[in-house]
Design a protein around this motif. Structure first.
Motif, PDB file in Angstrom:
ATOM      1  N   PRO A 282      51.612  44.825  20.030  1.00 55.61           N
ATOM      2  CA  PRO A 282      51.557  43.539  20.722  1.00 55.61           C
ATOM      3  C   PRO A 282      50.618  43.598  21.928  1.00 55.61           C
ATOM      4  CG  PRO A 282      53.813  44.124  20.208  1.00 55.61           C
ATOM      5  CD  PRO A 282      52.973  45.339  19.913  1.00 55.61           C
ATOM      6  N   ASN A 283      49.961  42.473  22.141  1.00 55.93           N
ATOM      7  CA  ASN A 283      48.945  42.385  23.172  1.00 55.93           C
ATOM      8  C   ASN A 283      49.340  41.266  24.131  1.00 55.93           C
ATOM      9  OD1 ASN A 283      46.527  42.624  24.476  1.00 55.93           O
ATOM     10  ND2 ASN A 283      45.380  41.418  22.954  1.00 55.93           N
ATOM     11  N   THR A 284      49.335  41.542  25.433  1.00 54.74           N
ATOM     12  CA  THR A 284      49.636  40.489  26.409  1.00 54.74           C
ATOM     13  C   THR A 284      48.324  39.833  26.814  1.00 54.74           C
ATOM     14  OG1 THR A 284      51.569  41.698  27.191  1.00 54.74           O
ATOM     15  CG2 THR A 284      50.723  39.959  28.624  1.00 54.74           C
ATOM     16  N   ILE A 285      48.211  38.524  26.559  1.00 59.68           N
ATOM     17  CA  ILE A 285      46.958  37.831  26.854  1.00 59.68           C
ATOM     18  C   ILE A 285      47.089  37.025  28.140  1.00 59.68           C
ATOM     19  CG2 ILE A 285      46.293  37.729  24.417  1.00 59.68           C
ATOM     20  CD1 ILE A 285      47.036  34.654  24.609  1.00 59.68           C
ATOM     21  N   HIS A 286      45.990  36.397  28.537  1.00 60.43           N
ATOM     22  CA  HIS A 286      45.953  35.571  29.734  1.00 60.43           C
ATOM     23  C   HIS A 286      47.086  34.544  29.701  1.00 60.43           C
ATOM     24  CE1 HIS A 286      44.123  33.675  33.185  1.00 60.43           C
ATOM     25  NE2 HIS A 286      44.260  32.501  32.580  1.00 60.43           N
ATOM     26  N   GLY A 287      47.809  34.410  30.792  1.00 60.78           N
ATOM     27  CA  GLY A 287      48.927  33.467  30.833  1.00 60.78           C
ATOM     28  C   GLY A 287      50.257  34.155  30.540  1.00 60.78           C
ATOM     29  N   GLY A 288      50.196  35.435  30.167  1.00 61.93           N
ATOM     30  CA  GLY A 288      51.436  36.188  29.964  1.00 61.93           C
ATOM     31  C   GLY A 288      52.027  36.066  28.569  1.00 61.93           C
ATOM     32  N   HIS A 289      51.293  35.461  27.634  1.00 64.43           N
ATOM     33  CA  HIS A 289      51.784  35.339  26.267  1.00 64.43           C
ATOM     34  C   HIS A 289      51.597  36.670  25.543  1.00 64.43           C
ATOM     35  CE1 HIS A 289      51.495  31.236  27.466  1.00 64.43           C
ATOM     36  NE2 HIS A 289      50.183  31.208  27.425  1.00 64.43           N
ATOM     37  N   VAL A 290      52.598  37.039  24.731  1.00 62.90           N
ATOM     38  CA  VAL A 290      52.528  38.307  23.993  1.00 62.90           C
ATOM     39  C   VAL A 290      52.323  37.998  22.501  1.00 62.90           C
ATOM     40  CG1 VAL A 290      53.726  40.462  23.457  1.00 62.90           C
ATOM     41  CG2 VAL A 290      54.055  39.374  25.687  1.00 62.90           C
ATOM     42  N   ILE A 291      51.276  38.560  21.928  1.00 66.61           N
ATOM     43  CA  ILE A 291      50.903  38.229  20.546  1.00 66.61           C
ATOM     44  C   ILE A 291      50.694  39.489  19.714  1.00 66.61           C
ATOM     45  CG2 ILE A 291      49.180  36.989  19.122  1.00 66.61           C
ATOM     46  CD1 ILE A 291      48.880  35.030  21.302  1.00 66.61           C
ATOM     47  N   PHE A 292      51.154  39.453  18.471  1.00 64.09           N
ATOM     48  CA  PHE A 292      50.864  40.565  17.559  1.00 64.09           C
ATOM     49  C   PHE A 292      50.708  40.020  16.145  1.00 64.09           C
ATOM     50  CE2 PHE A 292      55.473  40.160  17.601  1.00 64.09           C
ATOM     51  CZ  PHE A 292      55.805  40.243  16.260  1.00 64.09           C
ATOM     52  N   ALA A 306      55.273  35.510  21.439  1.00 67.32           N
ATOM     53  CA  ALA A 306      56.352  35.219  22.381  1.00 67.32           C
ATOM     54  C   ALA A 306      55.625  34.656  23.598  1.00 67.32           C
ATOM     55  CB  ALA A 306      57.123  36.483  22.729  1.00 67.32           C
ATOM     56  N   PHE A 307      55.672  33.334  23.748  1.00 68.90           N
ATOM     57  CA  PHE A 307      54.914  32.706  24.820  1.00 68.90           C
ATOM     58  C   PHE A 307      55.573  32.940  26.177  1.00 68.90           C
ATOM     59  CE2 PHE A 307      53.348  30.351  21.084  1.00 68.90           C
ATOM     60  CZ  PHE A 307      51.994  30.590  21.254  1.00 68.90           C
ATOM     61  N   GLU A 308      54.800  32.692  27.222  1.00 68.42           N
ATOM     62  CA  GLU A 308      55.255  32.973  28.583  1.00 68.42           C
ATOM     63  C   GLU A 308      56.635  32.386  28.894  1.00 68.42           C
ATOM     64  OE1 GLU A 308      56.151  32.709  32.654  1.00 68.42           O
ATOM     65  OE2 GLU A 308      55.676  30.937  31.450  1.00 68.42           O
ATOM     66  N   ASN A 312      62.036  37.015  29.631  1.00 68.71           N
ATOM     67  CA  ASN A 312      62.444  38.404  29.393  1.00 68.71           C
ATOM     68  C   ASN A 312      62.398  38.824  27.924  1.00 68.71           C
ATOM     69  OD1 ASN A 312      64.534  36.356  30.019  1.00 68.71           O
ATOM     70  ND2 ASN A 312      65.958  37.841  29.136  1.00 68.71           N
ATOM     71  N   PHE A 313      62.391  37.856  27.000  1.00 65.49           N
ATOM     72  CA  PHE A 313      62.281  38.177  25.573  1.00 65.49           C
ATOM     73  C   PHE A 313      60.979  38.935  25.301  1.00 65.49           C
ATOM     74  CE2 PHE A 313      60.964  36.666  21.235  1.00 65.49           C
ATOM     75  CZ  PHE A 313      61.953  37.317  20.514  1.00 65.49           C
ATOM     76  N   ARG A 314      59.945  38.624  26.092  1.00 66.16           N
ATOM     77  CA  ARG A 314      58.646  39.271  25.874  1.00 66.16           C
ATOM     78  C   ARG A 314      58.722  40.782  26.062  1.00 66.16           C
ATOM     79  NH1 ARG A 314      55.185  36.438  30.166  1.00 66.16           N
ATOM     80  NH2 ARG A 314      57.186  36.689  31.216  1.00 66.16           N
ATOM     81  N   ALA A 315      59.634  41.233  26.911  1.00 72.75           N
ATOM     82  CA  ALA A 315      59.741  42.674  27.165  1.00 72.75           C
ATOM     83  C   ALA A 315      60.169  43.410  25.898  1.00 72.75           C
ATOM     84  CB  ALA A 315      60.735  42.928  28.299  1.00 72.75           C
ATOM     85  N   ILE A 316      61.028  42.755  25.089  1.00 67.77           N
ATOM     86  CA  ILE A 316      61.455  43.362  23.822  1.00 67.77           C
ATOM     87  C   ILE A 316      60.263  43.391  22.854  1.00 67.77           C
ATOM     88  CG2 ILE A 316      63.088  43.199  21.884  1.00 67.77           C
ATOM     89  CD1 ILE A 316      64.502  43.578  24.551  1.00 67.77           C
ATOM     90  N   VAL A 317      59.575  42.251  22.775  1.00 57.92           N
ATOM     91  CA  VAL A 317      58.457  42.140  21.827  1.00 57.92           C
ATOM     92  C   VAL A 317      57.362  43.154  22.153  1.00 57.92           C
ATOM     93  CG1 VAL A 317      56.667  40.581  20.952  1.00 57.92           C
ATOM     94  CG2 VAL A 317      58.983  39.726  21.341  1.00 57.92           C
ATOM     95  N   LEU A 399      69.394  42.232  16.320  1.00 54.75           N
ATOM     96  CA  LEU A 399      68.946  40.839  16.438  1.00 54.75           C
ATOM     97  C   LEU A 399      68.734  40.453  17.895  1.00 54.75           C
ATOM     98  CD1 LEU A 399      71.252  38.978  13.924  1.00 54.75           C
ATOM     99  CD2 LEU A 399      68.826  38.481  14.194  1.00 54.75           C
ATOM    100  N   TYR A 400      67.577  39.851  18.177  1.00 57.10           N
ATOM    101  CA  TYR A 400      67.228  39.428  19.539  1.00 57.10           C
ATOM    102  C   TYR A 400      66.829  37.955  19.525  1.00 57.10           C
ATOM    103  CZ  TYR A 400      66.920  44.451  20.317  1.00 57.10           C
ATOM    104  OH  TYR A 400      67.203  45.777  20.406  1.00 57.10           O
ATOM    105  N   GLU A 401      66.926  37.315  20.702  1.00 60.78           N
ATOM    106  CA  GLU A 401      66.572  35.893  20.773  1.00 60.78           C
ATOM    107  C   GLU A 401      65.929  35.576  22.124  1.00 60.78           C
ATOM    108  OE1 GLU A 401      70.192  33.587  20.641  1.00 60.78           O
ATOM    109  OE2 GLU A 401      71.078  34.687  22.309  1.00 60.78           O
ATOM    110  N   VAL A 402      65.254  34.437  22.175  1.00 60.04           N
ATOM    111  CA  VAL A 402      64.696  33.989  23.451  1.00 60.04           C
ATOM    112  C   VAL A 402      65.860  33.599  24.366  1.00 60.04           C
ATOM    113  CG1 VAL A 402      62.586  33.154  22.336  1.00 60.04           C
ATOM    114  CG2 VAL A 402      64.444  31.540  22.756  1.00 60.04           C
ATOM    115  N   PRO A 403      65.653  33.597  25.695  1.00 62.40           N
ATOM    116  CA  PRO A 403      66.749  33.254  26.611  1.00 62.40           C
ATOM    117  C   PRO A 403      67.078  31.753  26.541  1.00 62.40           C
ATOM    118  CG  PRO A 403      64.713  33.560  27.838  1.00 62.40           C
ATOM    119  CD  PRO A 403      64.418  33.954  26.411  1.00 62.40           C
ATOM    120  N   PRO A 404      68.260  31.360  27.029  1.00 58.85           N
ATOM    121  CA  PRO A 404      68.650  29.944  26.988  1.00 58.85           C
ATOM    122  C   PRO A 404      67.584  29.004  27.551  1.00 58.85           C
ATOM    123  CG  PRO A 404      70.517  31.256  27.667  1.00 58.85           C
ATOM    124  CD  PRO A 404      69.347  32.209  27.569  1.00 58.85           C
TER     125      PRO A 404
END
Ligand SMILES: [Zn+2]
Length: 428
Positions: A282-292, A306-308, A312-317, A399-404
């Motif tokens: 996974p690569n963190t791009i401009h704006g803090g979005h994580v993409i793979f 996993a968009f900005e 905290n979900f991005r830390a798992i990704v 199993l993981y999920e985005v925060p509320p």
């Protein structure tokens, strides 16, 4: 009679669920409102939606359906924001004698309206084929949601559903900051979680059940049954509530997800559950979005993000590695899957290398030069190579999920998952 209504809201102070709450009270002069009203969320990726892409259905037992219909249409004309370009109300009325005949066709239509992209013409075709009583205002796009909501009211036994308690503001307060005691929302959560969810986001320290918009909703409590959402609402301290309604709803059910067997079948503006292998870190791009990129069995790939706002979900990704096997849930737009949930099925072993210790003195041996292996200078002992060893990965299978704070209306929270064979990490 079942009454379906959609698309009466605007960005300036109306909301279809509010109109539903008003009608719940006012329709009592025409008969008895049976069962709880339905709040139906449609395809979340549709770009021309107003705010939440929500439609409602009510069930009224009445001896004078014509009068009730005339009254409802007059109230829609009065209360809907017709001057708003994106507001195109629709109302559908299904008489009791038509229930059996329409049950299946409207259940299929409901599913299509949630997972697919539907043209107004398709709704109009069903309406004319079955002679359904309806009224579309302006371009009539609301007929889609109105018809779909009737499909839910006709088929509750065919679907999973949850509940939402919606509290509405006094009209004179619209547009002013909402006066609420934040601590009372955390208290309501402590008292009723996990039977309620998405009231607060503990990790991000946010109250997430209060809209920020101009609309009449003061707050909404989501949960597993009418009693628990009512209990939670009773704990909340706020400005005075004008009225409230408890809706049955397809929120929190994953009803928008289609199973995808391969990436080639994936289309924009649809939502999927897709299994594949992570094909690059996974690569963190401009704006803090994580993409793979994710690869399927045929070698086809799709970008997954996993968009900005997923915080905290991005830390798992970010901890995924090439070769990991995952099942992702999420909506696809612009060719990118926006991850809502992720099941990590398999983690590739990760190896590190280190210089071995000298068997004589115990100090780490050092390189003896290019292609010369390693040696302990002091003891004059040599060894050909470094030692490779497996390092424990910093993430677990499960199993993981985005925060509320980042949850889509339709996404099923992990606390609703009844799976004992998989480890579940609910986000709160
Ligand atoms: Zn040594």
């Amino acid at each position: 009679m079942i009454i379906g209504i959609d698309d009466t809201d605007s960005n300036e102070g109306m909301c279809t669920t509010y109109l539903g709450a008003v009608l719940l009270e006012e329709l009592q002069i025409y008969g008895i409102v049976e069962t709880l009203p339905f709040l139906v969320r449609l395809n979340p990726t549709i770009p021309y939606k107003t705010r939440g892409n929500a439609a409602i259905a009510l069930k009224l037992k009445t001896n004078c359906p014509e009068k009730a219909i005339a009254y409802i249409l007059s109230r829609i004309e009065e209360l809907a924001h017709m001057d708003c370009e994106k507001t195109n109300p629709g109302a559908v009325f299904i008489l009791e004698k038509e229930y059996e005949n329409l049950k299946l066709v409207l259940n299929n239509f409901l599913t299509d309206a949630i997972v697919d992209v539907i043209e107004i013409q398709k709704a109009k075709n069903i309406i004319s084929k079955y002679g359904i009583h309806s009224k579309g205002f302006k371009n009539g796009r609301g007929l889609i949601g109105a018809l779909a909501a009737c499909g839910a009211m006709l088929n509750p036994e065919e679907m999973d559903y949850t509940f939402e308690y919606l509290a509405y503001r006094r009209k004179e307060k619209y547009g002013t900051p909402r006066k609420v005691y934040k601590e009372s929302f955390f208290e309501a959560d402590r008292e009723t979680y996990p039977k309620t969810w998405d009231t607060v986001d503990l990790t991000n320290k946010l109250v997430v059940c209060i809209p920020h918009s101009f609309d009449p909703v003061l707050f909404g409590i989501r949960g597993e049954n009418p009693e628990i959402v009512t209990k939670a609402a009773g704990i909340i301290r706020s400005e005075s509530v004008k009225r409230f309604a408890v809706y049955r709803t397809n929120q929190g059910t994953d009803m928008h997800l289609l199973p995808a067997t391969n990436i080639a079948e994936i289309r924009n503006m649809h939502s999927y559950k897709l299994e594949g292998t992570v094909s690059a870190a996974p690569n963190t791009i401009h704006g803090g979005h994580v993409i793979f990129p994710l690869r399927d069995g045929s070698g086809e790939e799709i970008d997954c993000a996993a968009f900005e706002p997923t915080k905290n979900f991005r830390a798992i990704v970010r901890r995924l590695m090439s070769g990991d096997r995952v099942i992702l849930s999420g909506s696809v737009s612009s060719g990118t899957l926006n991850i809502e949930k992720m099941e990590i099925k398999y983690l590739v072993p990760f190896y590190a290398e280190e210089n071995p210790k000298c068997p004589n003195c115990g100090k780490h041996m050092k390189s003896a030069g290019q292609g010369q292996g390693l040696r302990c200078k002091k003891c004059r002992i040599r060894t050909p190579s470094k030692i490779r060893y497996e390092v424990k990965r910093d993430v677990e299978v499960g199993l993981y999920e985005v925060p509320p704070c980042a949850r889509r209306h339709l996404a099923k929270p992990l606390i609703r998952e009844k799976r004992s064979e998989t480890r579940v990490y609910p986000s709160r």
